[in-house]
Write a protein that holds these residues in place. Structure first.
Motif, PDB file in Angstrom:
ATOM      1  N   ASP A  50       0.660  -1.847   0.363  1.00  0.00           N
ATOM      2  CA  ASP A  50      -0.055  -0.093  -0.266  1.00  0.00           C
ATOM      3  C   ASP A  50       0.508   0.614  -0.321  1.00  0.00           C
ATOM      4  OD1 ASP A  50      -2.339  -1.179   0.168  1.00  0.00           O
ATOM      5  OD2 ASP A  50      -2.548  -1.873   2.666  1.00  0.00           O
ATOM      6  N   ALA A  51       1.710   1.714   0.794  1.00  0.00           N
ATOM      7  CA  ALA A  51       2.777   2.191   1.271  1.00  0.00           C
ATOM      8  C   ALA A  51       3.318   2.664  -0.506  1.00  0.00           C
ATOM      9  CB  ALA A  51       3.491   2.308   2.307  1.00  0.00           C
ATOM     10  N   ALA A  52       3.916   1.569  -1.382  1.00  0.00           N
ATOM     11  CA  ALA A  52       4.500   1.638  -2.416  1.00  0.00           C
ATOM     12  C   ALA A  52       3.899   2.849  -3.459  1.00  0.00           C
ATOM     13  CB  ALA A  52       5.278   0.608  -3.024  1.00  0.00           C
ATOM     14  N   HIS A  53       2.661   1.859  -3.463  1.00  0.00           N
ATOM     15  CA  HIS A  53       1.662   2.216  -4.161  1.00  0.00           C
ATOM     16  C   HIS A  53       1.331   4.102  -4.354  1.00  0.00           C
ATOM     17  CE1 HIS A  53      -1.501   2.153  -7.295  1.00  0.00           C
ATOM     18  NE2 HIS A  53      -2.435   3.083  -6.414  1.00  0.00           N
ATOM     19  N   LEU A  54       1.310   4.501  -3.210  1.00  0.00           N
ATOM     20  CA  LEU A  54       0.694   6.161  -2.946  1.00  0.00           C
ATOM     21  C   LEU A  54       2.131   7.236  -2.887  1.00  0.00           C
ATOM     22  CD1 LEU A  54      -1.388   5.529   0.869  1.00  0.00           C
ATOM     23  CD2 LEU A  54      -1.744   6.499  -1.789  1.00  0.00           C
ATOM     24  N   ALA A  55       3.121   6.158  -2.593  1.00  0.00           N
ATOM     25  CA  ALA A  55       4.459   7.149  -3.038  1.00  0.00           C
ATOM     26  C   ALA A  55       5.258   7.024  -4.212  1.00  0.00           C
ATOM     27  CB  ALA A  55       5.787   6.528  -1.593  1.00  0.00           C
ATOM     28  N   TRP A  56       5.060   5.938  -4.717  1.00  0.00           N
ATOM     29  CA  TRP A  56       5.366   5.599  -6.240  1.00  0.00           C
ATOM     30  C   TRP A  56       5.052   5.586  -7.277  1.00  0.00           C
ATOM     31  CZ3 TRP A  56       8.203   3.328  -1.959  1.00  0.00           C
ATOM     32  CH2 TRP A  56       9.474   3.880  -1.034  1.00  0.00           C
ATOM     33  N   ASN A  57       3.809   4.956  -6.879  1.00  0.00           N
ATOM     34  CA  ASN A  57       2.680   4.415  -7.690  1.00  0.00           C
ATOM     35  C   ASN A  57       3.285   3.024  -8.014  1.00  0.00           C
ATOM     36  OD1 ASN A  57       0.661   4.233  -9.346  1.00  0.00           O
ATOM     37  ND2 ASN A  57       1.264   4.878 -11.014  1.00  0.00           N
ATOM     38  N   LEU A  58       3.962   2.166  -7.868  1.00  0.00           N
ATOM     39  CA  LEU A  58       4.522   1.750  -7.669  1.00  0.00           C
ATOM     40  C   LEU A  58       3.869  -0.015  -7.190  1.00  0.00           C
ATOM     41  CD1 LEU A  58       7.198   0.124  -8.492  1.00  0.00           C
ATOM     42  CD2 LEU A  58       8.244   0.420  -6.583  1.00  0.00           C
ATOM     43  N   GLU A  59       4.029  -0.990  -8.301  1.00  0.00           N
ATOM     44  CA  GLU A  59       3.198  -2.108  -7.603  1.00  0.00           C
ATOM     45  C   GLU A  59       3.836  -3.597  -7.818  1.00  0.00           C
ATOM     46  OE1 GLU A  59      -0.220  -2.327  -7.180  1.00  0.00           O
ATOM     47  OE2 GLU A  59      -0.482  -0.316  -8.489  1.00  0.00           O
ATOM     48  N   ILE A  60       3.900  -3.617  -6.112  1.00  0.00           N
ATOM     49  CA  ILE A  60       4.655  -5.026  -5.737  1.00  0.00           C
ATOM     50  C   ILE A  60       4.280  -6.538  -5.206  1.00  0.00           C
ATOM     51  CG2 ILE A  60       6.968  -3.585  -5.548  1.00  0.00           C
ATOM     52  CD1 ILE A  60       6.375  -3.197  -2.248  1.00  0.00           C
TER      53      ILE A  60
END
Length: 478
Positions: A50-60
């Motif tokens: 969730d944090a990666a999606h919010l911070a960098w629009n990154l899907e992991i």
């Protein structure tokens, strides 16, 4: 190839993304959790997804931690930053250069590989690659690649002349640097080539700048004002602004690293700036400099005494803090130190204090024990905060421009969707106009989740000088 780096930095636990200024501050417990998941071969936890999606629009989502994140082990040495001169040679011969004699003597690849691993062992997270001109070094790709693989956030200082190289550009676009800092020596070929004493250097610079910009690399410009180009200061600033790039103006020259004055006549007397009184810094405590031969000093200016990492290994750095203090020693020294250096001295004492309590301790740093002529210094230790599970999003980490709770951002999804549909922008004059994609993203992702108006600094963050008046559905220029 990894997407994120989790690391300790100056007492805080961070998650960073190469090529991005944004970062996350996470609690110690979640840092330990990442390490355990990595060791077990598990997938990224939901909070990181969730944090990666919010911070960098990154899907992991669903990715194995070993593949997506480098979880760096903690270092007992506590150094967070370093600069490394790959060589002292350059393809320019600038009148103002502080290097003096420009030589290409340097370490072999096995020695450089060992040096980079020593820096990683010391805790270095942010690494500046400089020179001379680092991009003309034959081993630059190997050095950059290994530093990247070790989970370092890399800042390159360059004149930009080698950026059109396909090999260099491909390396920097597939393994993105944290920052690319380019020096600007004039706004025309006449002044630029005259200062660098290399015909065609201005054409090479402009070609390199355009290539880096088109590749979307994170560029900063250093505008160097000297006697030969002083009449073009406004044009140099206009050049930076035409590319919408952050820039800094430098006009005070320094003597050479050998103490020679040959660089000083190049400076423009009319543009000299009054120097601020030196009040201490974090050199030697949180930062160090490495020359092309693996010799460590507290910084690029204070090059003596030096410690050979090739001979002593990482253990040699244990003497660097005492060297730094011996160069800056004076009565009341602890209270005038840079905040990062004070933290290094009191960190161990603070950790011994129970959470939520404060006390007064007497600090006896290594320097005092070795010098033996100063009494222990009483230092007030603020209450140690009780750790929570909060994850904090930091925009432009090195400038600490804003801090926001990720949980609060996640809780505003429905409100932000409403804002996307209803917000109408308003200029300073109050006239309405179309809501651009940039303004929408800024208003939704930066200002609105905070639940209050947020103003941005237009010079420090070019192109993001917008604020959102929450509840009024409008944006304006700050």
């Amino acid at each position: 190839m990894h997407e994120l780096v989790a690391s300790l930095f100056m007492g805080e636990y961070l998650v960073l993304r190469p090529g991005s200024p944004n970062g996350l501050k996470i609690p110690h417990s979640k840092y330990l959790q990442l390490g355990k998941i990595e060791a077990a071969g598990g997938v990224c936890p939901a909070w990181l997804v969730d944090a990666a999606h919010l911070a960098w629009n990154l899907e992991i989502s669903g990715r194995v931690v070993n593949d997506a994140v480098i979880v760096r082990t903690q270092s007992p040495y506590g150094y967070g930053r370093a600069s490394y001169e790959l060589n002292l040679g350059c393809n320019y011969d600038c009148e103002h250069c502080y290097l003096g004699l420009k030589t290409f003597s340097r370490l072999s690849w096995p020695e450089r590989e060992r040096l980079l691993r020593i820096m990683r062992e010391a805790g270095v997270l942010w690494l500046q690659l400089t020179g001379g001109e680092p991009l003309i070094d034959k081993l630059f790709p190997e050095v950059y690649e290994l530093a990247y693989q070790l989970g370092m956030m890399i800042n390159i200082s360059s004149n930009g002349s080698r950026l059109p190289s396909r090999k260099i550009l491909e390396l920097l676009t597939t393994r993105r640097p944290y920052r690319l800092t380019l020096s600007v020596y004039g706004a025309t070929a006449e002044s630029y080539d005259g200062l660098t004493r290399r015909r065609g250097s201005f054409a090479a610079f402009t070609k390199g700048l355009a290539a880096a910009r088109d590749a979307g690399l994170p560029i900063n410009l250093n505008l160097i004002v000297a006697r030969r180009n002083a009449h073009e200061v406004d044009q140099m600033i206009a050049l930076a602004e035409s590319y919408a790039l952050p820039h800094h103006v430098f006009s005070n020259m320094a003597p050479t690293i050998y103490g020679g004055p040959e660089s000083m006549p190049a400076q423009s007397v009319e543009h000299l700036r009054k120097r601020k009184p030196f009040t201490g810094c974090n050199a030697g405590h949180a930062f160090f400099h490495v020359d092309p031969h693996g010799l460590v000093s507290i910084c690029k200016v204070g090059r003596d005494p030096q410690i050979s990492l090739m001979e002593e290994g990482v253990e040699g750095l244990s003497r660097l803090a005492a060297i730094a203090d011996s160069l800056l020693l004076s009565p009341g020294w602890l209270h005038r130190l840079h905040p990062e250096r004070r933290m290094r001295h009191v960190h161990a004492a603070r950790d011994a204090v129970p959470q939520g309590e404060g006390t007064t301790v007497r600090v006896l740093p290594t320097l005092i024990r070795e010098v033996g002529n100063m009494a222990p210094v009483p230092v007030e230790i603020a209450p140690r905060p009780v750790e929570t599970d909060e994850i904090v999003f930091v925009e432009d980490w090195m400038n600490s421009s804003s801090h926001r709770s990720v949980a609060a951002m996640l809780a505003t999804t429905s409100r932000t969707e409403h804002l996307r549909r209803r917000a109408v922008p308003r200029t300073c004059s109050g006239s309405a106009r179309p809501f651009t994609q940039h303004e929408r993203e800024y208003c939704v992702n930066v200002a609105y989740p905070l639940g209050r108006p947020l103003r941005r600094h237009p010079q420090r963050h070019p192109g993001t000088g917008w604020y959102c008046t929450v509840g009024a559905g409008s944006v304006g220029r700050s």
